[in-house]
Design a protein around this motif. Structure first.
Motif, mmCIF file in Angstrom:
data_model
loop_
_atom_site.group_PDB
_atom_site.id
_atom_site.type_symbol
_atom_site.label_atom_id
_atom_site.label_comp_id
_atom_site.label_asym_id
_atom_site.label_seq_id
_atom_site.Cartn_x
_atom_site.Cartn_y
_atom_site.Cartn_z
ATOM 1 N N ALA A 8 0.838 -1.208 0.000
ATOM 2 C CA ALA A 8 0.000 0.000 0.000
ATOM 3 C C ALA A 8 0.871 1.256 0.000
ATOM 4 N N LYS A 9 1.945 1.259 0.781
ATOM 5 C CA LYS A 9 2.857 2.415 0.796
ATOM 6 C C LYS A 9 3.507 2.611 -0.567
ATOM 7 N N SER A 10 3.907 1.518 -1.192
ATOM 8 C CA SER A 10 4.504 1.606 -2.530
ATOM 9 C C SER A 10 3.492 2.154 -3.532
ATOM 10 N N LEU A 11 2.256 1.710 -3.415
ATOM 11 C CA LEU A 11 1.189 2.191 -4.293
ATOM 12 C C LEU A 11 0.964 3.691 -4.091
ATOM 13 N N ILE A 12 0.933 4.118 -2.852
ATOM 14 C CA ILE A 12 0.740 5.539 -2.547
ATOM 15 C C ILE A 12 1.886 6.371 -3.130
ATOM 16 N N ASN A 13 3.126 5.908 -2.957
ATOM 17 C CA ASN A 13 4.281 6.648 -3.501
ATOM 18 C C ASN A 13 4.223 6.720 -5.023
ATOM 19 N N THR A 14 3.837 5.621 -5.651
ATOM 20 C CA THR A 14 3.719 5.608 -7.107
ATOM 21 C C THR A 14 2.657 6.587 -7.573
ATOM 22 N N ARG A 15 1.534 6.632 -6.872
ATOM 23 C CA ARG A 15 0.459 7.565 -7.237
ATOM 24 C C ARG A 15 0.908 9.017 -7.071
ATOM 25 N N LYS A 16 1.665 9.299 -6.015
ATOM 26 C CA LYS A 16 2.168 10.659 -5.806
ATOM 27 C C LYS A 16 3.132 11.064 -6.923
ATOM 28 N N GLU A 17 4.012 10.135 -7.295
ATOM 29 C CA GLU A 17 4.961 10.416 -8.382
ATOM 30 C C GLU A 17 4.207 10.628 -9.696
ATOM 31 N N ARG A 18 3.183 9.814 -9.924
ATOM 32 C CA ARG A 18 2.372 9.943 -11.131
ATOM 33 C C ARG A 18 1.666 11.298 -11.160
ATOM 34 N N ARG A 19 1.150 11.738 -10.027
ATOM 35 C CA ARG A 19 0.464 13.030 -9.940
ATOM 36 C C ARG A 19 1.419 14.160 -10.294
ATOM 37 N N LYS A 20 2.648 14.107 -9.786
ATOM 38 C CA LYS A 20 3.631 15.144 -10.103
ATOM 39 C C LYS A 20 3.911 15.182 -11.605
ATOM 40 N N LEU A 21 4.034 13.988 -12.206
ATOM 41 C CA LEU A 21 4.269 13.928 -13.651
ATOM 42 C C LEU A 21 3.088 14.499 -14.423
ATOM 43 N N LYS A 22 1.877 14.174 -13.972
ATOM 44 C CA LYS A 22 0.684 14.680 -14.661
ATOM 45 C C LYS A 22 0.572 16.196 -14.514
ATOM 46 N N ASP A 23 0.955 16.720 -13.357
ATOM 47 C CA ASP A 23 0.946 18.175 -13.172
ATOM 48 C C ASP A 23 1.939 18.844 -14.119
ATOM 49 N N ARG A 24 3.115 18.237 -14.269
ATOM 50 C CA ARG A 24 4.109 18.786 -15.200
ATOM 51 C C ARG A 24 3.604 18.716 -16.636
ATOM 52 N N LEU A 25 2.931 17.613 -16.981
ATOM 53 C CA LEU A 25 2.371 17.471 -18.325
ATOM 54 C C LEU A 25 1.294 18.521 -18.575
ATOM 55 N N GLU A 26 0.472 18.772 -17.584
ATOM 56 C CA GLU A 26 -0.562 19.801 -17.722
ATOM 57 C C GLU A 26 0.074 21.175 -17.947
ATOM 58 N N PHE A 27 1.154 21.456 -17.240
ATOM 59 C CA PHE A 27 1.866 22.719 -17.407
ATOM 60 C C PHE A 27 2.411 22.835 -18.834
ATOM 61 N N ILE A 28 3.011 21.755 -19.327
ATOM 62 C CA ILE A 28 3.545 21.769 -20.688
ATOM 63 C C ILE A 28 2.436 21.960 -21.701
ATOM 64 N N ASN A 29 1.302 21.305 -21.491
ATOM 65 C CA ASN A 29 0.173 21.483 -22.399
ATOM 66 C C ASN A 29 -0.350 22.919 -22.389
ATOM 67 N N THR A 30 -0.291 23.563 -21.240
ATOM 68 C CA THR A 30 -0.683 24.963 -21.143
ATOM 69 C C THR A 30 0.264 25.845 -21.952
ATOM 70 N N ILE A 31 1.546 25.600 -21.793
ATOM 71 C CA ILE A 31 2.547 26.371 -22.546
ATOM 72 C C ILE A 31 2.382 26.123 -24.039
ATOM 73 N N LYS A 32 2.124 24.876 -24.400
ATOM 74 C CA LYS A 32 1.981 24.508 -25.799
ATOM 75 C C LYS A 32 0.813 25.255 -26.455
ATOM 76 N N GLY A 33 -0.179 25.639 -25.671
ATOM 77 C CA GLY A 33 -1.322 26.382 -26.186
ATOM 78 C C GLY A 33 -0.948 27.757 -26.711
ATOM 79 N N PHE A 34 0.191 28.252 -26.295
ATOM 80 C CA PHE A 34 0.627 29.564 -26.758
ATOM 81 C C PHE A 34 1.258 29.449 -28.112
#
Length: 88
Positions: free
Chosen positions: A62-88
């Motif tokens: 469960a701890k490993s799953l939680i850490n993986t989800r947190k890492e995934r969330r950070k990656l998705k946040d970075r991807l969202e930021f890049i997609n925002t920049i790409k809109g320009f």
């Protein structure tokens, strides 16, 4: 930066060009990393579902799953930021 300083403006435009050129590569890399994290997440869920685990092992998975989800969330946040920049 002064608007009438052509060297500064030229440097700014070159940096902007590099930013937009590298966006696609960064986006693709993040998408691959997200896929890897999603596969890890699925593996942990399958382990919880199918393995005969004792309480301590369940907590570890469960701890490993939680850490993986947190890492995934950070990656998705970075991807969202890049997609925002790409809109320009």
């Amino acid at each position: 930066m002064r608007v009438d300083n052509t060297e500064e403006i030229k440097t700014l435009f070159l940096e902007m060009e590099n930013l937009f050129i590298n966006l696609d590569a960064a986006k693709k890399e993040l998408e691959n990393e997200i896929c890897i994290k999603e596969a890890e997440q699925t593996d942990y869920l399958h382990e919880l579902e199918l393995a005969k685990l004792n309480g301590i092992e369940i907590v570890q998975v469960a701890k490993s799953l939680i850490n993986t989800r947190k890492e995934r969330r950070k990656l998705k946040d970075r991807l969202e930021f890049i997609n925002t920049i790409k809109g320009f």
